[in-house]
Design an enzyme around this catalytic site. Structure first.
Site, mmCIF file in Angstrom:
data_model
loop_
_atom_site.group_PDB
_atom_site.id
_atom_site.type_symbol
_atom_site.label_atom_id
_atom_site.label_comp_id
_atom_site.label_asym_id
_atom_site.label_seq_id
_atom_site.Cartn_x
_atom_site.Cartn_y
_atom_site.Cartn_z
ATOM 1 N N ASP A 68 0.743 -1.251 0.000
ATOM 2 C CA ASP A 68 0.000 0.000 0.000
ATOM 3 C C ASP A 68 0.776 1.306 0.000
ATOM 4 O O ASP A 68 1.986 1.347 0.183
ATOM 5 C CB ASP A 68 -1.013 -0.016 1.141
ATOM 6 C CG ASP A 68 -2.394 0.376 0.630
ATOM 7 O OD1 ASP A 68 -2.504 0.697 -0.554
ATOM 8 O OD2 ASP A 68 -3.357 0.355 1.421
ATOM 9 N N ARG A 116 -15.608 3.181 6.334
ATOM 10 C CA ARG A 116 -14.879 4.118 7.192
ATOM 11 C C ARG A 116 -15.390 5.501 6.832
ATOM 12 O O ARG A 116 -15.787 5.754 5.696
ATOM 13 C CB ARG A 116 -13.374 4.067 6.907
ATOM 14 C CG ARG A 116 -12.647 2.930 7.567
ATOM 15 C CD ARG A 116 -11.164 2.949 7.256
ATOM 16 N NE ARG A 116 -10.934 2.930 5.822
ATOM 17 C CZ ARG A 116 -10.625 3.979 5.096
ATOM 18 N NH1 ARG A 116 -10.473 5.184 5.658
ATOM 19 N NH2 ARG A 116 -10.446 3.883 3.799
ATOM 20 N N GLU A 153 -18.368 -8.801 1.243
ATOM 21 C CA GLU A 153 -18.788 -9.419 2.508
ATOM 22 C C GLU A 153 -20.307 -9.511 2.584
ATOM 23 O O GLU A 153 -20.867 -10.515 3.042
ATOM 24 C CB GLU A 153 -18.230 -8.609 3.687
ATOM 25 C CG GLU A 153 -16.705 -8.670 3.758
ATOM 26 C CD GLU A 153 -16.102 -7.676 4.739
ATOM 27 O OE1 GLU A 153 -16.855 -6.968 5.449
ATOM 28 O OE2 GLU A 153 -14.853 -7.597 4.796
ATOM 29 N N ASP A 158 28.359 -2.774 -32.060
ATOM 30 C CA ASP A 158 27.310 -1.823 -32.432
ATOM 31 C C ASP A 158 27.648 -0.490 -31.763
ATOM 32 O O ASP A 158 28.381 -0.461 -30.764
ATOM 33 C CB ASP A 158 25.958 -2.377 -31.943
ATOM 34 C CG ASP A 158 24.890 -1.317 -31.938
ATOM 35 O OD1 ASP A 158 24.715 -0.658 -32.963
ATOM 36 O OD2 ASP A 158 24.221 -1.145 -30.891
ATOM 37 N N ASP A 171 25.340 2.930 -31.166
ATOM 38 C CA ASP A 171 24.374 3.557 -30.240
ATOM 39 C C ASP A 171 23.751 2.521 -29.313
ATOM 40 O O ASP A 171 23.325 1.455 -29.754
ATOM 41 C CB ASP A 171 23.247 4.232 -31.022
ATOM 42 C CG ASP A 171 23.736 5.439 -31.790
ATOM 43 O OD1 ASP A 171 23.869 6.504 -31.179
ATOM 44 O OD2 ASP A 171 24.021 5.292 -33.006
HETATM 45 O O1 LIG Z 1 -5.283 2.208 8.213
HETATM 46 P P1 LIG Z 1 -6.331 3.263 8.053
HETATM 47 O O2 LIG Z 1 -5.760 4.594 7.706
HETATM 48 O O3 LIG Z 1 -7.248 3.296 9.223
HETATM 49 O O4 LIG Z 1 -7.246 2.882 6.799
HETATM 50 C C1 LIG Z 1 -7.804 1.605 6.610
HETATM 51 C C2 LIG Z 1 -7.352 0.985 5.296
HETATM 52 O O5 LIG Z 1 -7.951 1.698 4.242
HETATM 53 C C3 LIG Z 1 -7.568 1.441 2.907
HETATM 54 O O6 LIG Z 1 -8.141 0.258 2.376
HETATM 55 C C4 LIG Z 1 -7.985 -0.127 1.027
HETATM 56 O O7 LIG Z 1 -7.799 -1.505 0.921
HETATM 57 C C5 LIG Z 1 -8.931 -2.316 0.727
HETATM 58 C C6 LIG Z 1 -8.465 -3.732 0.499
HETATM 59 O O8 LIG Z 1 -7.600 -3.832 -0.566
HETATM 60 C C7 LIG Z 1 -9.771 -1.833 -0.437
HETATM 61 O O9 LIG Z 1 -10.934 -2.630 -0.532
HETATM 62 C C8 LIG Z 1 -10.146 -0.376 -0.234
HETATM 63 O O10 LIG Z 1 -10.850 0.095 -1.349
HETATM 64 C C9 LIG Z 1 -8.932 0.465 0.013
HETATM 65 O O11 LIG Z 1 -9.337 1.768 0.355
HETATM 66 C C10 LIG Z 1 -6.077 1.453 2.818
HETATM 67 O O12 LIG Z 1 -5.654 1.138 1.524
HETATM 68 C C11 LIG Z 1 -5.396 0.590 3.850
HETATM 69 O O13 LIG Z 1 -3.990 0.753 3.760
HETATM 70 C C12 LIG Z 1 -5.840 1.051 5.202
HETATM 71 O O14 LIG Z 1 -5.272 0.265 6.210
HETATM 72 O O1 LIG Z 2 -16.889 -1.686 12.306
HETATM 73 C C1 LIG Z 2 -16.328 -2.188 11.364
HETATM 74 C C2 LIG Z 2 -16.708 -1.890 10.046
HETATM 75 C C3 LIG Z 2 -16.053 -2.481 8.992
HETATM 76 N N1 LIG Z 2 -15.044 -3.344 9.216
HETATM 77 C C4 LIG Z 2 -14.331 -3.976 8.109
HETATM 78 O O2 LIG Z 2 -13.571 -2.996 7.414
HETATM 79 C C5 LIG Z 2 -13.345 -3.432 6.101
HETATM 80 C C6 LIG Z 2 -13.555 -2.299 5.122
HETATM 81 O O3 LIG Z 2 -12.886 -2.598 3.938
HETATM 82 P P1 LIG Z 2 -13.205 -1.901 2.563
HETATM 83 O O4 LIG Z 2 -12.375 -2.560 1.557
HETATM 84 O O5 LIG Z 2 -14.658 -1.930 2.299
HETATM 85 O O6 LIG Z 2 -12.764 -0.367 2.729
HETATM 86 P P2 LIG Z 2 -11.478 0.347 3.364
HETATM 87 O O7 LIG Z 2 -11.856 0.758 4.738
HETATM 88 O O8 LIG Z 2 -10.373 -0.604 3.365
HETATM 89 O O9 LIG Z 2 -11.233 1.541 2.510
HETATM 90 C C7 LIG Z 2 -14.273 -4.611 5.839
HETATM 91 O O10 LIG Z 2 -13.538 -5.796 5.813
HETATM 92 C C8 LIG Z 2 -15.208 -4.577 7.034
HETATM 93 O O11 LIG Z 2 -15.671 -5.837 7.443
HETATM 94 C C9 LIG Z 2 -14.651 -3.623 10.505
HETATM 95 O O12 LIG Z 2 -13.717 -4.394 10.709
HETATM 96 N N2 LIG Z 2 -15.316 -3.038 11.549
HETATM 97 MG MG LIG Z 3 22.456 0.044 -31.052
#
Ligand SMILES: O=P(O)(O)OC[C@H]1O[C@H](O[C@H]2O[C@H](CO)[C@@H](O)[C@H](O)[C@H]2O)[C@H](O)[C@@H](O)[C@@H]1O
Ligand SMILES: O=c1ccn([C@@H]2O[C@H](COP(=O)(O)OP(=O)(O)O)[C@@H](O)[C@H]2O)c(=O)[nH]1
Ligand SMILES: [Mg+2]
Length: 737
Positions: A142, A283, A390, A508, A510
């Site tokens: 990431d 989130r 999910e 060669d 270049d």
């Molecule tokens: O660690 P935070 O700053 O609290 O944020 C939570 C995570 O958010 C982002 O999630 C991404 O990954 C998901 C799975 O690949 C994807 O479904 C989602 O669309 C993305 O936004 C972020 O990339 C993570 O690094 C964070 O931990």
């Molecule tokens: O109260 C909560 C609400 C959501 N989730 C989890 O947070 C993740 C959200 O992932 P998503 O890829 O939808 O978005 P991101 O937060 O990574 O951008 C999902 O696995 C949810 O099950 C969680 O652990 N607790």
């Molecule tokens: Mg050459």
């Protein structure tokens, strides 16, 4: 035994301090929740931040924090308040996050944040190096850690490194605005394999790499001087069985086993049995389109008052990054919106929106997923969105409707959902009606297909696919390594050179003896090169032939003082030692006047390209053009020319960012072989970087030492990385002879 080292900003566990006691809770967010099951089942360690700053951890609990992490095969990276401020809240979430999600107006370019981002990336890389053993697979995750791959590579050049980006990669036009765009790309390119959720993110990345760093991109491979980097898309899945099983168990719960939340949900559905529950979970983030969703819901109720008391929006917004001003502002905006709309539409027995601002334990998420009828997920941009997946996995009786934004990566795989544009309220409102009224049979039909797909491409499959592809890159690397002129191979070649009675070297120009420049006329030989070629050329029993596609006048003037043999224009002209230029038979240039105007039309339409006039050939150079446009036009021109020159004894040569039209009978293979006629060479060496040199590699006798410069596909026996390495070899020849 080798292991996998996972590195992400956050660990899958969050360590909290409650009354001087450490408490461990699972981290929220897609990355942690998704990858957790891969980590749990495999032989891996996970390096990341614990969630507490150094200042927050009392000294006597430092060891405990480590221990809590160790129990879960995790290693906690300690970050100070200042580091979290600059690295996490700063550069990661006030620069990269908004920029990569196309929120350019929120994107800051703060130099101090960037400096801290670099130093914290270094900290993560060093932690990895502490745990790294040869053969381990390193998997960096990431946008918070974009520089880590190369920081590891610099210390461990042979390491196997994968990088996965969980958020979108923006189009080049957006990415280019970042002041530190070069460093960021170079950082990621330390990896052997770079993964994205979708093909769109992948092609945006490739386009930035080719435009900004000007590396050669072939399909999904980037050619660096010393390595090839693979780029591919791997859409992340979920731990399907975990959600399915939890839902199945949920329905087995007795009245006493039901959670408090479930009881409330039951109570409300008993009171208003025909009211549909619409769920959203994210989130609290501006990319998730929460405010827009509420407005769209208002639009829907305004236009369709017949649904008042017939629907309810249950909205869970999980607190996130609340130190960033944009998130604070959004929180206030949502509070106000919810208040206003509830005030506007509520009746004595009904409120349209239930709003929770907190995170919920897993069992409550299952309560929500299973109790609602519709999921309404409307991100403005979202890397993937695991909530959508999910939700589908928990629908064990296969009812329920998913409405999903086309801007979520997940939409690419979830076509059976109702896909909407989050900015189109009319469309969202229609989708809501369609969802409310959708016959159960249709719901089941759609969900069945979705479930089958999600079950198959689970997070486990995703991680295994990525790891398999990473493994393959290391095998490719080994295959290349076997052909690289290592010091051992170079000793063997030198030995043969030394013992040979009659040697010939085809060099060669270049891309082999000198590097490419913007303009061909700038690539003059430097003094060191002139001296080196001179020395080689004077050695006994050694013929040195500079074999080039260049025109004879330029080549001749550059090598006027040195009586080295020259072949120009791929073999049109030859200059023997101490002689004048001679023209090869079978060439003419009476076709040029017909062909030149055609090429000129391509020059006019393709900025940065130009024609190089040689005596018997015409070359169209596109090195300075936009790389993608250049390739497209080169293809077009090649087709046009092939049509035009058919039956004229001409051919189109496709070189390194150049197309050349010349007599068919002429190429470096024929020209080099001509030199061998009547001679008895027992050491033949040929080196070159580009497609036109392949003729030599293919047509020279099999026991020749043929060498390709750069890691490209080749029929040469060996390869070297760059022009510096070429000089090293030539210097060694010169020393011996
Ligand atoms: O660690 P935070 O700053 O609290 O944020 C939570 C995570 O958010 C982002 O999630 C991404 O990954 C998901 C799975 O690949 C994807 O479904 C989602 O669309 C993305 O936004 C972020 O990339 C993570 O690094 C964070 O931990
Ligand atoms: O109260 C909560 C609400 C959501 N989730 C989890 O947070 C993740 C959200 O992932 P998503 O890829 O939808 O978005 P991101 O937060 O990574 O951008 C999902 O696995 C949810 O099950 C969680 O652990 N607790
Ligand atoms: Mg050459």
């Amino acid at each position: 035994m080798s292991k996998t080292i996972i590195i992400s900003n956050r660990l899958p566990l969050q360590i909290n301090l409650e009354d001087n006691n450490l408490e461990v809770t699972p981290s929220v967010g897609g990355l942690a929740t998704g990858l957790k099951s891969f980590h749990k089942d495999g032989d891996s360690i996970w390096i990341g931040w614990s969630g507490l700053t150094e200042e927050e951890i009392p000294e006597n609990l430092l060891e405990d924090v480590k221990e809590k992490a160790r129990k879960e095969d995790c290693v906690a990276v300690n970050l100070s308040e200042e580091e979290i401020e600059g690295f996490y809240y700063g550069f990661s979430n006030r620069t990269i996050w908004p920029l990569f999600h196309y929120f350019m107006e929120y994107t800051e370019a703060d130099k101090d944040h960037w400096e801290i981002y670099k130093s914290v990336n270094k900290k993560y890389a060093e932690e990895v190096l502490k745990h790294y053993k040869e053969g381990d697979h390193i998997w960096v995750h990431d946008y918070q850690l974009l520089l880590v791959p190369n920081m590891i590579r610099e210390q461990q050049p042979e390491a196997i490194i994968g990088f996965f980006n969980h958020i979108p990669f923006p189009s080049y036009e957006v990415f280019r605005t970042l002041p530190w765009r070069d460093e960021v790309l170079k950082g990621v390119l330390g990896a052997d394999l770079i993964g994205f959720h979708t093909y769109d993110y992948e092609r945006h990345f490739l386009s930035s790499v080719s435009r900004i760093l000007r590396h050669q991109v072939n399909f999904n491979e980037i050619t660096l001087p010393e390595r090839i980097v693979k780029v591919d898309s791997f859409p992340m899945g979920i731990d399907y069985n975990k959600f399915e099983d939890a839902a199945l168990n949920h329905f087995k719960n007795t009245a006493e086993q039901r959670t408090e939340l479930q009881r409330r949900l039951d109570h409300h559905s008993n009171e208003t049995p025909e009211a549909k529950l619409i769920l959203s979970i994210d989130r609290l983030d501006y990319t998730k389109g929460i405010a827009n969703r509420i407005r769209a819901f208002e639009y829907f109720l305004d236009r369709h008052p017949e649904f008042i008391e017939k629907v309810r929006l249950v909205m869970l917004a999980v607190p996130s990054r609340s130190n960033v001003p944009q998130y604070q502002r959004l929180k206030r905006e949502i509070d106000e919106l919810v208040g206003r709309i509830n005030g506007k539409f509520s009746t004595v027995s009904w409120t349209p929106i239930w709003y929770f601002y907190r995170s919920m334990p897993f069992e409550n998420l299952i309560d929500l997923y299973t109790s609602c009828d519709i999921a309404l997920l409307t991100p403005i941009r979202d890397g993937m969105n695991l909530v959508a997946k999910e939700f589908i996995a928990t629908r064990v009786n296969q009812t329920g409707v998913l409405i999903l934004s086309e801007m979520a990566g997940a939409a690419h795989e979830m076509n059976e959902a109702l896909i909407i544009n989050p900015n189109n309220f009319e469309q969202i409102s229609e989708a809501l009606i369609q969802a409310i009224e959708m016959p159960e049979e249709e719901q089941k039909q759609r969900n069945k297909i979705l479930q089958k797909r999600l079950k198959r491409y689970s997070v486990e499959k995703w991680a295994n696919d990525f790891m398999k592809a990473l493994d393959e890159t290391s095998q490719d690397r080994d295959a290349f390594k076997a052909r690289r002129i290592s010091s051992k191979v170079s000793d063997e070649i030198l030995e043969k050179f030394k013992n040979a009675k009659n040697r010939i070297l085809f060099l060669d120009y270049d891309g082999t003896l000198v590097n490419f420049t913007d303009k061909p006329e700038k690539a003059k030989p430097d003094q060191e090169l002139i001296d080196l070629v001179h020395k080689l050329n004077q050695s006994e029993n050694t013929d040195v032939v500079l074999i080039s596609g260049r025109d004879k006048d330029t080549l001749g003037s550059w090598w006027q003082q040195i009586p080295v043999e020259l072949i120009s224009e791929h073999g049109v002209w030859m200059r023997q030692k101490n002689s004048e230029w001679e023209l090869s038979e079978n060439v003419n240039n009476d076709w040029m006047s017909a062909v030149r105007p055609v090429i000129e039309t391509f020059v006019d339409r393709t900025p940065g390209t130009f024609i190089e006039d040689k005596n018997y050939s015409l070359a169209w150079h596109y090195r300075k053009a936009d790389p993608e446009l250049g390739e497209i036009r080169a293809n077009e021109l090649s087709n046009v020319l092939k049509e035009l020159i058919s039956n004229r004894g001409l051919s189109v040569l496709e070189g390194n960012k150049v197309l050349e039209i010349k007599s068919s009978g002429v190429n470096k293979g024929k020209a080099s072989n001509k030199k061998l006629v009547g001679k008895d060479y027992d050491f033949i060496f040929a080196i070159g970087d580009d497609w036109t040199d392949e003729y030599m590699f293919e047509e020279l006798p099999e026991d020749s030492f043929t060498v390709k410069v750069g890691m490209k596909k080749t029929s040469a026996r060996y390869y070297v990385e760059d022009t510096l390495k070429v000089r090293d070899i030539l210097k060694k020849f010169a020393e011996i002879s």
